[in-house]
Design a protein around this motif. Structure first.
Motif, short mmCIF file in Angstrom:
data_model
loop_
_atom_site.label_atom_id
_atom_site.label_comp_id
_atom_site.label_asym_id
_atom_site.label_seq_id
_atom_site.Cartn_x
_atom_site.Cartn_y
_atom_site.Cartn_z
N ILE A 128 93.34 -47.69 52.71
CA ILE A 128 92.85 -46.36 52.34
C ILE A 128 91.37 -46.31 52.67
O ILE A 128 90.59 -47.10 52.13
N PRO A 129 90.95 -45.42 53.57
CA PRO A 129 89.58 -45.44 54.09
C PRO A 129 88.56 -44.91 53.10
O PRO A 129 87.99 -43.83 53.28
N MET A 130 88.31 -45.68 52.04
CA MET A 130 87.41 -45.20 51.01
C MET A 130 86.70 -46.38 50.36
O MET A 130 87.33 -47.28 49.83
N ASN A 131 85.36 -46.38 50.43
CA ASN A 131 84.63 -47.48 49.81
C ASN A 131 84.52 -47.26 48.31
O ASN A 131 84.88 -46.21 47.78
N ASP B 248 84.91 -44.16 43.36
CA ASP B 248 84.50 -43.90 41.99
C ASP B 248 84.18 -42.42 41.78
O ASP B 248 84.53 -41.83 40.76
N LYS B 249 83.53 -41.81 42.78
CA LYS B 249 83.23 -40.38 42.68
C LYS B 249 84.52 -39.56 42.63
O LYS B 249 84.64 -38.61 41.86
N LEU B 250 85.48 -39.93 43.48
CA LEU B 250 86.74 -39.19 43.52
C LEU B 250 87.48 -39.29 42.20
O LEU B 250 88.00 -38.30 41.68
N ILE B 251 87.53 -40.49 41.63
CA ILE B 251 88.26 -40.69 40.38
C ILE B 251 87.70 -39.81 39.26
O ILE B 251 88.42 -39.40 38.36
N ASN B 252 86.42 -39.49 39.35
CA ASN B 252 85.78 -38.69 38.31
C ASN B 252 85.80 -37.20 38.60
O ASN B 252 85.11 -36.43 37.93
N THR B 253 86.58 -36.77 39.61
CA THR B 253 86.78 -35.35 39.85
C THR B 253 88.10 -34.92 39.22
O THR B 253 88.91 -35.75 38.78
N GLN B 254 88.35 -33.61 39.19
CA GLN B 254 89.60 -33.10 38.63
C GLN B 254 90.80 -33.61 39.42
O GLN B 254 91.82 -34.01 38.85
N ILE B 255 90.70 -33.61 40.76
CA ILE B 255 91.79 -34.11 41.60
C ILE B 255 92.01 -35.59 41.33
O ILE B 255 93.14 -36.06 41.19
N VAL C 263 89.36 -49.53 41.61
CA VAL C 263 87.96 -49.85 41.88
C VAL C 263 87.82 -51.28 42.39
O VAL C 263 87.15 -51.54 43.39
N LEU C 264 88.47 -52.22 41.72
CA LEU C 264 88.40 -53.60 42.15
C LEU C 264 89.08 -53.81 43.51
O LEU C 264 88.59 -54.54 44.36
N GLY C 265 90.22 -53.16 43.69
CA GLY C 265 90.94 -53.29 44.95
C GLY C 265 90.15 -52.81 46.14
O GLY C 265 90.26 -53.35 47.25
N LEU D 16 83.79 -34.65 49.12
CA LEU D 16 82.73 -35.23 48.30
C LEU D 16 81.41 -35.26 49.05
O LEU D 16 80.34 -35.01 48.47
N ALA D 17 81.47 -35.56 50.35
CA ALA D 17 80.25 -35.67 51.15
C ALA D 17 79.53 -34.33 51.29
O ALA D 17 78.29 -34.28 51.34
N ILE D 18 80.29 -33.25 51.39
CA ILE D 18 79.65 -31.94 51.60
C ILE D 18 79.59 -31.11 50.32
O ILE D 18 79.24 -29.93 50.36
#
Length: 553
Positions: free
Chosen positions: A87-90, A95-102, A130-132, A179-181
């Protein structure tokens, strides 16, 4: 974004420490080494080492044979590919994504795939993700299992299949992009004392005309295609307004957008909603019974030809006496509205060229788990030629709602569109993810054009409630953040009604009265807490740089 790898590792270490502190243990003490698969009353244990070996060898573990013996070769390849799909996500972005509504909904949906005996729940999932993501190879199902803060991970197999079936890299990249924009998506706050824009009326409200429906059954003998058509009209219809043709999505029906057809007809437009016999719900039902293919490659050509044929027949109807539509149909001045696969059909009629050389190369490679939209497009690889031009010059405007564009139009196919176009995208759409299916393609479409973003919108949000009843009350669909339909999506449909009516009016003497509703200001005005709407005419250069960054990955 833009951080060095060293700083990313530092942040990753911080998040790892936070995640682990919730469980009071170190990595080696809590890492899952056994997966327990549950199917009803039956369970089977399998070690992480066996799963890792399966991903490398391409052979399913013997202990799972009783569970997987009924799978096709394609399903087996999908299962094995999903295990090790990166999954192309550092860690920072995750962490930012997990803290959004989605992100919160994604966690809850993943939690439903855990068997009831696994009590760790959402917090354990958060820690595992997060660890993965700090693993050298990045976040995958295997690295998640290895990082999961429990010695055993118990999975409800049927629900886990649903989760795996909705994994696709395009959705994850869309979330990264959003998230970036995000700062650029925030509405511009008016300065104190700035007069607010006054909108003269509400285009989402129904017109005064009573809507009638004429049901036709047309037969294209040349192609052996029987095409049902519902004509929505009223006595207010006049030939100075364009006819509007609807193209439904894959495996769906001509009532996909019935609420929208009724709205337009109440304002004096004639709407023809047709059904594509080779890619409708009836065809899918036959495919499930093993009586036909899910879809034949010729359908990519048949769909736009269906619409051209229907316009031909409407022209005959327009000249036929003793029928209520005589003289009311502006068949040389038409607008097409397409949803999902129908969005691609609409763009094709507007001039987009099917360019299949790249598609044929990509679809032969097992590069990643494709989205459903990409899989559907891959059916076109069986077409004999590499390019097709199916433009209908009677189409003067096009609206593509959540369209598929990533593969079938190649590098330059969309540059050949020759009419004003609106593309709509939902940020939480997993079926046709916004970044790859709409945003990248939008940049290639010549102006005049508009890109409409429904932040929080899912793939089914624009559809008529009667066609999404099967989604109401069902568990949320993993990855997409759950399909938002029915009353929960009423705000989306209200805006789509205003947008489509105002766009259609640009082909009438009322164009100036409706132009204000096709602006970023009206999109912001129409926004709600659940669904912020955004409308742009061009992607800003700094946002386009972010688009290119994700496309090149």
């Amino acid at each position: 974004m833009g951080k060095s790898w060293k700083s990313l590792k530092t942040v990753a270490g911080l998040f790892s420490a936070i995640a682990l502190s919730q469980f009071g243990a170190n990595t080696s003490a809590i890492a899952a080494d056994t997966v327990v698969v549950r199917l009803g009353l039956f369970t089977e244990s399998i070690s992480l080492a066996e799963l890792q070996k399966a991903a490398k060898t391409g052979e399913l573990p013997g202990s799972l044979q009783s569970y997987t013996k009924g799978l096709s070769q394609e399903q087996r390849r999908f299962f094995l590919g999903a295990l090790d799909m990166n999954i192309p996500m550092n860690v920072v972005t995750l962490d930012k994504l997990i803290n959004t509504q989605i992100g919160t909904t994604i966690l809850n949906d993943f939690a439903t795939a855990l068997a009831r005996k696994d009590k760790a729940g959402v917090q354990a999932l958060r820690a595992g993700l997060v660890l993965g993501s700090t693993a050298p190879q990045g976040l995958s199902i295997l690295s998640f299992i290895a990082a999961y803060p429990s010695k055993r991970l118990e999975i409800d197999l049927p629900k886990a299949w649903v989760v795996a079936g909705n994994l696709n890299t395009a959705f994850w990249r869309t979330q990264q992009f959003m998230l970036a924009i995000a700062p650029q998506l925030n509405p511009i706050t008016a300065q104190p004392g700035t007069p607010q824009i006054a909108f003269p009326f509400d285009p989402s409200q129904p017109g005064s005309a009573q809507v009638k429906i004429l049901n036709l059954s047309l037969n294209d003998q040349k192609r052996d295609r029987k095409i049902p058509v519902d004509i929505y009209w009223s006595t207010a219809a006049t030939p100075d307004k364009p006819i509007i043709v609807f193209s439904h999505g894959f495996a769906s029906v001509r009532t996909d957008l019935r609420y929208l057809a009724e709205h337009l007809a109440s304002h004096g437009y004639v709407v023809a909603a047709l059904e594509h016999p080779g890619s409708n719900a009836a065809n899918t039902d036959l495919a499930l019974q093993g009586k036909t293919r899910v879809m034949k490659p010729q359908e990519f050509l048949n769909r736009p030809q269906d619409i051209s044929f229907v316009i031909d027949e409407l022209e005959k109807l327009n000249q036929t006496s003793n029928n209520p539509l005589q003289g009311k149909l502006a068949t040389t001045n038409a607008m097409v509205v397409g949803y999902s696969f129908g969005g691609a059909t609409a763009l094709t009629l507007a001039g987009a060229e099917l360019q299949l050389e790249h598609l044929k190369q990509r679809c032969k490679k097992n590069l990643s788990i494709l989205s459903l939209g990409e899989n559907i497009q891959c059916i076109a690889e069986e077409l004999p030629k590499n390019s097709y031009q199916l433009r209908d010059t009677r189409i003067k405007q096009a609206i593509a709602l959540n369209p598929t564009t990533s593969l079938i139009f190649g590098e330059t196919g969309l540059t050949k569109i020759q009419v004003p176009t609106i593309v709509l995208a939902g940020s939480a759409d997993k079926t046709t993810p916004a970044l790859t299916e709409q945003i990248v393609g939008f940049e290639k479409i010549p102006s005049p054009k508009s890109l409409v973003g429904i932040i929080g919108g899912t793939h089914l949000s624009v559809k008529d409630p009667s066609t999404t009843l099967d989604q109401i009350g069902q568990p949320n669909t993993p990855i997409s953040g759950g399909e938002v339909v029915g009353e929960k999506a009423a705000d989306v449909r209200k805006y789509v009604k205003a947008l489509t009516l105002s766009f259609a009016a640009q082909m009438t003497p009322e164009a100036k009265n409706y132009a204000i509703f096709l602006t970023p200001d009206y999109a912001q005005f129409a926004s709600t807490a659940a669904f912020p709407f955004r409308l742009i005419k061009q992607i800003p250069p700094d946002a386009m740089a972010v688009v290119k960054e994700f496309v090149e990955k």
